[in-house]
Design an enzyme around this catalytic site. Structure first.
Site, mmCIF file in Angstrom:
data_model
loop_
_atom_site.group_PDB
_atom_site.id
_atom_site.type_symbol
_atom_site.label_atom_id
_atom_site.label_comp_id
_atom_site.label_asym_id
_atom_site.label_seq_id
_atom_site.Cartn_x
_atom_site.Cartn_y
_atom_site.Cartn_z
ATOM 1 N N LYS A 136 9.830 -20.597 23.290
ATOM 2 C CA LYS A 136 10.599 -19.355 23.153
ATOM 3 C C LYS A 136 11.245 -19.047 24.492
ATOM 4 O O LYS A 136 10.785 -19.501 25.534
ATOM 5 C CB LYS A 136 9.671 -18.219 22.733
ATOM 6 C CG LYS A 136 9.081 -18.422 21.337
ATOM 7 C CD LYS A 136 8.825 -17.122 20.636
ATOM 8 C CE LYS A 136 8.191 -17.329 19.267
ATOM 9 N NZ LYS A 136 9.132 -17.762 18.237
ATOM 10 N N GLU B 29 14.062 -22.053 21.065
ATOM 11 C CA GLU B 29 14.503 -20.731 20.601
ATOM 12 C C GLU B 29 14.915 -19.890 21.792
ATOM 13 O O GLU B 29 14.309 -19.980 22.857
ATOM 14 C CB GLU B 29 13.370 -20.018 19.882
ATOM 15 C CG GLU B 29 12.882 -20.723 18.638
ATOM 16 C CD GLU B 29 11.877 -19.858 17.884
ATOM 17 O OE1 GLU B 29 12.300 -19.163 16.962
ATOM 18 O OE2 GLU B 29 10.690 -19.867 18.253
ATOM 19 N N LYS C 118 3.100 -19.320 5.557
ATOM 20 C CA LYS C 118 2.384 -19.809 6.730
ATOM 21 C C LYS C 118 1.955 -18.607 7.567
ATOM 22 O O LYS C 118 2.604 -17.569 7.444
ATOM 23 C CB LYS C 118 3.238 -20.799 7.504
ATOM 24 C CG LYS C 118 4.169 -20.177 8.558
ATOM 25 C CD LYS C 118 4.805 -21.225 9.388
ATOM 26 C CE LYS C 118 4.413 -21.143 10.835
ATOM 27 N NZ LYS C 118 4.940 -19.993 11.568
ATOM 28 N N ASP D 246 1.928 -21.949 15.971
ATOM 29 C CA ASP D 246 3.056 -21.301 15.307
ATOM 30 C C ASP D 246 4.145 -22.297 14.909
ATOM 31 O O ASP D 246 4.788 -22.132 13.879
ATOM 32 C CB ASP D 246 3.632 -20.235 16.261
ATOM 33 C CG ASP D 246 4.732 -19.410 15.623
ATOM 34 O OD1 ASP D 246 4.519 -18.930 14.496
ATOM 35 O OD2 ASP D 246 5.803 -19.247 16.255
ATOM 36 N N HIS E 89 9.098 -23.095 5.899
ATOM 37 C CA HIS E 89 10.522 -22.855 5.595
ATOM 38 C C HIS E 89 11.435 -23.915 6.222
ATOM 39 O O HIS E 89 12.570 -24.081 5.789
ATOM 40 C CB HIS E 89 10.941 -21.434 5.991
ATOM 41 C CG HIS E 89 11.188 -21.224 7.449
ATOM 42 N ND1 HIS E 89 10.164 -21.042 8.351
ATOM 43 C CD2 HIS E 89 12.330 -21.174 8.178
ATOM 44 C CE1 HIS E 89 10.681 -20.891 9.557
ATOM 45 N NE2 HIS E 89 11.987 -20.962 9.489
ATOM 46 N N HIS F 241 6.068 -26.870 11.510
ATOM 47 C CA HIS F 241 7.484 -27.275 11.476
ATOM 48 C C HIS F 241 7.739 -28.604 12.201
ATOM 49 O O HIS F 241 8.397 -29.501 11.684
ATOM 50 C CB HIS F 241 8.370 -26.205 12.118
ATOM 51 C CG HIS F 241 8.159 -24.822 11.565
ATOM 52 N ND1 HIS F 241 7.913 -24.580 10.234
ATOM 53 C CD2 HIS F 241 8.175 -23.606 12.161
ATOM 54 C CE1 HIS F 241 7.792 -23.271 10.045
ATOM 55 N NE2 HIS F 241 7.938 -22.663 11.191
ATOM 56 N N LYS G 223 15.382 -26.019 4.904
ATOM 57 C CA LYS G 223 16.664 -26.018 5.624
ATOM 58 C C LYS G 223 17.503 -27.208 5.169
ATOM 59 O O LYS G 223 16.987 -28.317 5.033
ATOM 60 C CB LYS G 223 16.429 -26.111 7.147
ATOM 61 C CG LYS G 223 15.861 -24.829 7.758
ATOM 62 C CD LYS G 223 15.688 -25.005 9.252
ATOM 63 C CE LYS G 223 14.946 -23.825 9.863
ATOM 64 N NZ LYS G 223 15.794 -22.681 10.168
ATOM 65 N N ARG H 22 0.812 -1.227 0.000
ATOM 66 C CA ARG H 22 0.000 0.000 0.000
ATOM 67 C C ARG H 22 0.838 1.268 0.000
ATOM 68 O O ARG H 22 0.480 2.256 -0.593
ATOM 69 C CB ARG H 22 -0.915 0.003 1.220
ATOM 70 C CG ARG H 22 -2.233 -0.661 0.892
ATOM 71 C CD ARG H 22 -3.220 -0.404 1.941
ATOM 72 N NE ARG H 22 -2.647 -0.815 3.222
ATOM 73 C CZ ARG H 22 -3.370 -1.178 4.263
ATOM 74 N NH1 ARG H 22 -4.666 -1.154 4.198
ATOM 75 N NH2 ARG H 22 -2.813 -1.550 5.378
HETATM 76 C C1 BG6 Z 1 8.455 -19.215 12.272
HETATM 77 C C2 BG6 Z 1 7.698 -18.856 13.518
HETATM 78 O O1 BG6 Z 1 7.665 -20.002 11.418
HETATM 79 O O2 BG6 Z 1 9.617 -19.948 12.627
HETATM 80 C C3 BG6 Z 1 8.562 -18.075 14.482
HETATM 81 O O3 BG6 Z 1 6.572 -18.071 13.170
HETATM 82 C C4 BG6 Z 1 9.852 -18.819 14.769
HETATM 83 O O4 BG6 Z 1 7.881 -17.802 15.698
HETATM 84 C C5 BG6 Z 1 10.512 -19.238 13.457
HETATM 85 O O5 BG6 Z 1 10.702 -17.971 15.508
HETATM 86 C C6 BG6 Z 1 11.696 -20.139 13.736
HETATM 87 O O6 BG6 Z 1 12.399 -20.326 12.540
HETATM 88 P P1 BG6 Z 1 13.967 -20.575 12.542
HETATM 89 O O7 BG6 Z 1 14.291 -20.762 11.099
HETATM 90 O O8 BG6 Z 1 14.596 -19.358 13.154
HETATM 91 O O9 BG6 Z 1 14.177 -21.796 13.372
#
Ligand code: BG6
Length: 515
Positions: free
Chosen positions: A365, A241, A173, A260, A203, A265, A207, A63
Site C-alpha cells: 500500500k 496500490e 474473503k 490480505d 474478487h 489474490h 477481473k 442490525r
Molecule cells: C482487497 C483487500 O481484497 O483487495 C484490499 O482487502 C485491497 O486491502 C483490495 O485494497 C485491492 O483490490 P483492487 O480490486 O482494488 O485491486
C-alpha cells in the site's frame, strides 16, 4: 480445390452460461461498505444489461432498523456513486428498486432465522422465485460460521426437489485468519452445505484481465512451447496500490499484506501463470490444476526466510505532491504497530515445468503508482551478435500482462535502430483493452454474482486451495509474528517499497520491471 486432408481441430469444450433461474438474493451485512460500493451497484449494472433473471428479489439484512424505503434510498445513492452506468434514470431505478427489500435482523441471534425464513417464504411467493436462494455473507468474518450454522439449523440451507430448488452461499474473503481457523471454518461450512453450494469469493478471479490470463495461455498455441523452464528466466507479479489503509485499520491492522493480498489474490495469479492446461475450461479441472501448483511450491523454511521474504511498512511521504501520513499515524493504528503494509516473496515451484525458475511476488500500500501486472522474463539469446548502445543496453524479452490500470499486454523485443550501423534497441509491442475493445467492462462483482446465479464455480476458490494457500504462508506468518521488525517503518509512502525488496532480486542479478 482438393479437399484438405488436414485433421480439423476438435471443437473446444466450453462451459456455456445457460441457466438464470428465478431466485432471491439475501445479503447479510446490507448496510455495510461492500454492499454499497460493490454488490448493489453490480446487481444494478447486471439489471441494466438485462442479465438478471426475470423473477428475482434482493433482501438486505442487517442490525440497523431501516424501512424498505430508506434502504432503497440509501442504495440509490450508492448506485449513483458506483454504477458504471452513472446515476440511475428514474424509470429504470423504479423497476429495480421495487425488487429491493430490507429486514432488520441480528444475525447472531438464533430466533432471527425463523423470522428470516418467514420473510423468504412471503417474498418467494410474491416474486415467483420458486424457492431458490443465494445467501451472501458480507459481514465481519467472525460471524461467518455462526450464520452458516444458523442457516443450517433453521432449514434454510437445504436444497429441495433433488436440487431443483437450490440454495447457494457466497462467502467473502478473508476465509480464515490462518490455517487452523480456515480449517475450522471450512469444516463448519461443510457440515451444513455441500461443496457445490459454496462460493468462496476472491474478487481478483472475476477481473476481466485475470480471466484473460487463462484465455491468453490456452487459446494461443504459440506461447505454450516456451512457457517453461527452458525459456523463462523468471516471473514477477506486482500488485501495487496507491491507497493507504483508509478507514479499514480495524481489520487491516490485524491482517497485514501477507494475509490480505498474498494468501489469496497474488497466489491465485501465480497459479494461473504456472498451472498446466486443464482438461476443460470448467470449475473442476481448473481447480485441480491450480491446486497442483500450490502443492508443488517449495515450502518456506524458517532459516531461509531472510533470503526469500521481505516485509515493509510505510512511513510518511509524498504522493502526487501531497504529504501523506505514515501507517502508524493512520486512524485506528497503534503508534508501535508492526503490521506489514508491504510484502515481497520469492517462490520456487518444484515441478517439471518450473524447476529452477523463481517467481517473485510483491504487493504494498502507498506505493508510487497503482499498478498490477505480471511480467514473464525470457532467457537471453545464447549469444549477443549485435551491439546495444551504452545509453540503452539491450533489455531481455519481457511479456507483460497488465491487470490494472491500462489493462492490456506488451511484449518487449529487440529491433535494429534505424541507421547505418547495426545497433539493437528494445521496443514495445503493445495491446490495450481500452483502445481495442470499446465496450464496457463488467466489474469483477458482476461477473462473480452472475456466475453464482448460474451455478458456475470456476472463478471461485475451493476449500482445498484456500487451505493449501494458508499452509504455504504459515511459516512466514509465524516468523513475522515472533520476530518484531526492527526497522519499521522502512519505506516512504510514494515509493516502490523497502530497499530489501530490491535486494531480493538484485543479489540474483535481476530487477523489478514494474516502475
Ligand atoms: C482487497 C483487500 O481484497 O483487495 C484490499 O482487502 C485491497 O486491502 C483490495 O485494497 C485491492 O483490490 P483492487 O480490486 O482494488 O485491486
Amino acid at each position: 480445390m482438393p479437399e484438405s486432408t488436414e485433421t480439423q481441430p476438435a471443437p473446444a469444450r466450453v462451459a456455456y452460461k445457460v441457466r438464470r433461474d428465478p431466485c432471491g438474493i439475501v445479503i447479510f451485512g446490507a448496510t455495510g461498505d461492500l454492499t454499497a460500493r460493490k454488490l448493489l451497484p453490480a446487481l444494478y449494472d447486471l439489471a441494466c444489461e438485462d442479465q438478471l433473471p426475470d423473477n428475482f428479489y434482493v433482501l438486505g439484512v442487517a442490525r440497523r432498523p431501516l424501512s424498505n424505503d430508506s434502504f432503497r434510498e440509501k442504495m440509490r445513492t450508492a448506485v449513483a456513486a458506483h454504477s458504471r452506468f452513472g446515476a440511475p434514470e428514474s424509470e429504470r431505478w423504479k423497476s429495480f428498486a421495487r425488487r429491493l427489500h430490507y429486514q432488520p435482523l441480528d444475525a447472531s441471534q438464533p430466533d432471527a432465522y425463523a423470522r428470516l425464513r418467514e420473510s423468504l417464504h412471503g417474498l418467494d411467493r410474491e416474486n415467483h422465485t420458486a424457492g431458490n436462494h443465494l445467501f451472501y455473507l458480507s459481514v465481519a468474518p467472525s460471524l461467518y460460521a455462526s450464520i452458516v450454522e444458523q442457516l443450517g439449523a433453521s432449514g434454510l440451507a437445504r436444497q429441495r426437489d433433488r436440487g431443483r430448488r437450490w440454495t447457494r452461499i457466497i462467502i467473502e474473503k478473508p476465509f480464515g485468519h490462518d490455517l487452523a481457523s480456515a480449517r475450522d471454518l471450512d469444516d463448519r461450512v461443510q457440515q451444513v452445505f455441500n461443496e457445490e453450494q459454496v462460493y468462496r469469493i476472491d474478487h481478483y478471479l472475476g477481473k476481466e484481465t485475470v480471466q484473460n490470463l487463462a484465455v491468453f495461455r490456452f487459446a494461443n498455441g504459440i506461447f505454450e512451447p516456451i512457457w517453461n523452464r527452458n525459456y523463462v528466466d523468471h516471473v514477477q507479479i506486482t500488485v501495487a496500490e496507491e491507497i493507504g489503509v483508509g478507514e479499514r485499520a480495524g481489520y487491516y491492522d490485524q491482517s497485514g499484506a501477507l494475509r490480505d493480498m498474498v494468501q489469496n489474490h497474488l497466489l491465485q495469479l501465480l497459479c494461473l501463470v504456472a498451472m498446466e492446461p486443464p482438461a476443460a475450461f470448467e470449475a473442476g479441472p481448473m481447480r485441480r490444476e491450480k491446486l497442483k501448483v500450490l502443492q508443488s511450491v517449495r515450502p518456506f523454511l524458517r532459516r531461509e526466510l531472510e533470503r526469500c521474504a521481505v516485509r515493509g511498512q510505510y512511513a510518511p511521504g509524498t504522493m502526487q505532491g501531497q504529504s501523506v501520513a505514515g501507517y502508524r499515524e493512520e486512524n485506528g493504528v497503534g503508534a508501535n504497530s508492526s503490521t506489514e503494509t508491504f510484502a515481497a516473496l520469492r517462490f520456487e515451484i518444484d515441478n517439471w515445468r518450473w524447476a529452477g525458475v523463481p517467481f517473485y511476488l510483491r504487493t504494498g500500500k502507498r506505493m508510487t503508482a497503482r499498478r498490477s501486472e505480471i511480467t514473464i522474463q525470457f532467457r537471453a539469446a545464447p549469444l549477443q551478435l549485435f551491439a546495444c548502445t551504452a545509453m540503452q543496453p539491450c533489455q531481455p524479452n519481457l511479456l507483460t500482462l497488465r491487470i490494472q490500470p491500462d489493462e492490456g499486454m506488451g511484449l518487449q523485443v529487440i529491433t535494429k535502430t534505424p541507421g547505418l550501423e547495426v545497433i539493437g534497441r528494445s521496443v514495445q509491442m503493445d495491446f490495450s483493452y481500452g483502445a481495442d475493445f470499446k465496450s464496457h467492462t463488467p466489474s469483477a462483482y458482476e461477473t462473480l454474482l452472475l456466475d453464482s446465479l448460474e451455478g458456475d464455480a470456476m472463478l471461485f476458490a475451493d476449500g482445498d486451495w484456500i487451505k493449501s494457500a494458508w499452509q504455504l504462508v504459515t511459516p512466514i506468518l509465524e516468523a513475522w509474528a515472533e520476530e518484531q521488525p526492527r526497522n519499521f517503518p522502512n519505506y516512504p509512502a510514494g515509493s516502490w517499497g523497502p530497499a530489501e525488496a530490491e535486494s531480493l532480486l538484485s543479489r540474483e542479478g535481476r530487477q523489478w520491471h514494474t516502475r
